[in-house]
Design an enzyme around this catalytic site. Structure first.
Site, short mmCIF file in Angstrom:
data_model
loop_
_atom_site.label_atom_id
_atom_site.label_comp_id
_atom_site.label_asym_id
_atom_site.label_seq_id
_atom_site.Cartn_x
_atom_site.Cartn_y
_atom_site.Cartn_z
N HIS A 1 1.03 3.49 -0.01
CA HIS A 1 0.83 2.77 1.25
C HIS A 1 1.84 1.64 1.39
O HIS A 1 2.09 0.90 0.44
CB HIS A 1 -0.61 2.26 1.39
CG HIS A 1 -1.09 1.30 0.36
ND1 HIS A 1 -1.02 -0.06 0.54
CD2 HIS A 1 -1.65 1.48 -0.87
CE1 HIS A 1 -1.53 -0.67 -0.53
NE2 HIS A 1 -1.90 0.25 -1.40
N ASP B 1 1.51 -0.67 3.79
CA ASP B 1 0.88 -1.89 4.32
C ASP B 1 0.44 -2.78 3.15
O ASP B 1 0.29 -2.31 2.02
CB ASP B 1 -0.33 -1.56 5.22
CG ASP B 1 -1.48 -0.91 4.46
OD1 ASP B 1 -1.23 -0.06 3.59
OD2 ASP B 1 -2.65 -1.25 4.75
N GLU C 1 -4.01 1.58 4.36
CA GLU C 1 -4.84 1.66 3.15
C GLU C 1 -5.65 0.39 2.97
O GLU C 1 -6.83 0.44 2.62
CB GLU C 1 -3.96 1.91 1.92
CG GLU C 1 -4.75 2.41 0.70
CD GLU C 1 -5.37 1.31 -0.14
OE1 GLU C 1 -6.26 1.64 -0.95
OE2 GLU C 1 -5.01 0.12 0.01
N GLU C 2 -5.03 -0.75 3.21
CA GLU C 2 -5.71 -2.02 2.95
C GLU C 2 -6.78 -2.34 3.99
O GLU C 2 -7.49 -3.34 3.86
CB GLU C 2 -4.69 -3.17 2.86
CG GLU C 2 -3.66 -3.01 1.73
CD GLU C 2 -4.24 -3.16 0.32
OE1 GLU C 2 -5.48 -3.18 0.18
OE2 GLU C 2 -3.45 -3.23 -0.63
N HIS D 1 -3.69 -8.78 -4.11
CA HIS D 1 -4.57 -9.37 -3.08
C HIS D 1 -4.69 -10.89 -3.23
O HIS D 1 -5.52 -11.51 -2.57
CB HIS D 1 -5.99 -8.76 -3.11
CG HIS D 1 -6.03 -7.30 -2.79
ND1 HIS D 1 -7.17 -6.66 -2.37
CD2 HIS D 1 -5.07 -6.36 -2.81
CE1 HIS D 1 -6.91 -5.38 -2.17
NE2 HIS D 1 -5.63 -5.18 -2.44
N1 BES Z 1 -4.22 -0.37 -5.07
C1 BES Z 1 -5.51 -0.85 -4.72
C2 BES Z 1 -6.63 -0.26 -5.56
C3 BES Z 1 -6.53 -0.46 -7.05
C4 BES Z 1 -5.96 -1.59 -7.60
C5 BES Z 1 -7.02 0.49 -7.88
C6 BES Z 1 -5.86 -1.74 -8.97
C7 BES Z 1 -6.97 0.33 -9.24
C8 BES Z 1 -6.38 -0.79 -9.79
C9 BES Z 1 -5.76 -0.58 -3.25
O1 BES Z 1 -4.65 -0.94 -2.46
C10 BES Z 1 -6.90 -1.41 -2.77
O2 BES Z 1 -6.78 -2.60 -2.77
N2 BES Z 1 -7.99 -0.78 -2.32
C11 BES Z 1 -9.07 -1.48 -1.72
C12 BES Z 1 -9.97 -0.54 -0.99
C13 BES Z 1 -9.73 -0.46 0.50
C14 BES Z 1 -10.82 0.39 1.14
C15 BES Z 1 -9.58 -1.77 1.18
C16 BES Z 1 -9.93 -2.13 -2.80
O3 BES Z 1 -10.05 -1.61 -3.92
O4 BES Z 1 -10.49 -3.19 -2.49
MN MN Z 2 -2.92 -0.27 -3.25
MN MN Z 3 -4.73 -3.19 -2.27
#
Ligand code: BES
Ligand code: MN
Ligand code: MN
Length: 453
Positions: A83, A85, A149-150, A423
């Site tokens: 992603h 974004d 994705e975010e 984040h």
């Molecule tokens: N890359 C992350 C997820 C992640 C980070 C998985 C580190 C394993 C280790 C992804 O971009 C993310 O932040 N996903 C969100 C979910 C989405 C529905 C907003 C999350 O996990 O909060």
């Molecule tokens: Mn991610």
């Molecule tokens: Mn993320």
């Protein structure tokens, strides 16, 4: 391969820095034009890497970038997902250097999206470029980089359904997760799901003088805090009836396998500046953050938060609450259980509203597949050590959707570190990780094409 990477090292980095300068924040409509600019940048780099048909596909939200390179019908097809974004960069004042002015310090790239996920998906574009420019691609490859994705990938489900044939592949390869450390490579075999809700507690029909009415009228902030506090018991378990009913417990063997991953609790606490950890009784910190479900408040507001003191008994209070899910919980079921329970514990004198936001299914990938073996061998070749299979705590909801819509499993070959501050202010990505990823990815193609015969 190494030679191509060596000779192009600086250019690869410069290109990533250019991408990191584009503030592609998907959540905030002020950045809509920048999000699109990032998509166009990715499209152009896919073309430059030697891929065909690089295109921006419009969605009701942000565009999806797609490109492909077909080499041989007898070869398997890899679909790369990532992603472009990023999360909002707030609070800006906590950044040591501005989030969209990437800076290299201590061999790390500091910028929003450096690790999540620009630095990681960009490794794939450069690895593909390197393969095309040297020995050629050992597999057919399709690349799909999305821009939402975010914010929950709201429009990707429909996109995948509508482009099933175009996206047909044998495996999905994703670099958007972490390894244990640069000394201990690992491969995630699972991710948690997510149920995200917003709650609002309403008391009196207007803000009141907290002296004139205080003590006699339910204060929505006090009530909300009590309600939230009651959602965990003294053993750190979530009190929502039925919450654990579908949780797949791991066997003792599975738990002891996972417990082999090195983990230094003292270092963990020191890194976070906390005196102690907490969590559900009977499970380790690593288990709390991966194989067990959670409930956390992500934000809470109401009443007066401005300068000085205002004596007010507010009419409303709100919170955003996330629940991380594990197999076999589903976001629909958990959102429903939460809503019913949360409304049932509201005292007389307030009304409660629950608004569901996005959700996502948990995901596990089999470790006895040729796909996982290819990833494992690739990491072993690049790192000189076999990667340790782990379960991750984050969520990538699209993995479950790919499985449902395309019938294809995802391999989570991430190269980030949990300490990369995803984040968070001062997100960073190690130069070591960026280059190691570019080195590792072609090995995956090599082993996969050999094993899949
Ligand atoms: N890359 C992350 C997820 C992640 C980070 C998985 C580190 C394993 C280790 C992804 O971009 C993310 O932040 N996903 C969100 C979910 C989405 C529905 C907003 C999350 O996990 O909060
Ligand atoms: Mn991610
Ligand atoms: Mn993320």
């Amino acid at each position: 391969m190494t030679t191509y990477l060596e000779t192009n090292k600086q250019r690869f980095l410069d290109e990533l820095l250019e991408l990191l300068r584009i503030p592609s924040v998907s959540a905030d409509s002020t950045f809509k034009g920048d999000v699109r600019r990032a998509a166009e940048f990715v499209r152009d780099k896919l073309t430059a890497a030697g891929l065909d048909n690089a295109t921006l596909y419009e969605t009701p939200g942000h565009p999806v970038v797609y490109a492909e390179k077909f080499v041989d019908a007898a070869k398997p097809t890899v679909l790369v997902y990532g992603h472009y974004d990023v999360q909002p960069a707030d609070p800006y004042e906590l950044w040591h250097t501005p989030p969209f002015e990437p800076t290299i310090r201590n061999e790390r790239i500091y910028a929003r999206g450096a690790c999540d996920d620009k630095g990681q998906f960009y490794m794939h574009i450069k690895a593909i470029e390197a393969m095309v420019a040297t020995d050629g691609l050992p597999c057919n490859v399709k690349v799909m980089i999305e821009g939402e994705e975010e914010v929950g990938s709201d429009h990707l489900g429909l996109f995948v359904t509508e482009h099933r044939d175009m996206l047909k592949a044998d495996v999905i390869l994703i670099s958007d997760t972490s390894i244990i450390s640069n000394e201990t490579p690992s491969l995630e075999m699972g991710l948690r799901g997510l149920s995200y809700v917003e709650v609002q507690v309403t008391g009196p029909n207007r803000d009141l003088h907290s002296g004139v009415y205080g003590g006699g009228v339910a204060n929505p902030i006090n009530v909300l805090c009590e309600m939230i506090a009651s959602l965990h018991d003294e053993n750190g378990r979530i009190t929502i009836p039925g919450f654990y009913d579908n949780v797949a417990d791991l066997t003792d063997t599975e738990r002891s396998e996972l417990a082999k991953a090195p983990f230094d609790l003292e270092e963990y606490k020191r890194d976070l500046g906390i005196g102690d950890v907490m969590g559900e009784t009977g499970y380790s910190t690593n288990e709390h953050t991966s194989i067990r479900p959670t409930l956390d408040v992500n934000g809470i507001w109401g009443g007066y938060t401005g300068e000085g003191a205002k004596t007010v008994l507010p009419s409303k209070a709100s919170a955003k609450i996330s629940m991380r899910l594990v197999p076999n919980q589903t976001p629909d079921e958990i959102t429903e259980l939460f809503t019913r329970h949360f409304k049932s514990i509201a005292p007389a004198g307030v009304t409660v509203e629950v608004m569901p936001h996005h959700g996502g299914m948990p995901y596990v990938t089999p470790v006895d597949s040729v796909e996982f073996e290819a990833a494992s061998k690739a990491m072993e070749e690049a790192w000189g050590k076999k990667p340790i299979p782990t379960r991750g705590g984050g969520s990538i909801p699209i993995t479950a959707l790919f499985e449902r819509e395309l019938g294809v499993k995802s391999i989570l070959m991430g190269f980030g570190l949990d300490s990369d501050a995803l984040h968070s202010p001062n997100e960073s990505y190690g130069l070591f990780n960026f280059y190691k990823g570019i080195e590792t990815i072609p090995y995956f193609y090599k082993y996969y094409s050999a094993l899949k015969q």
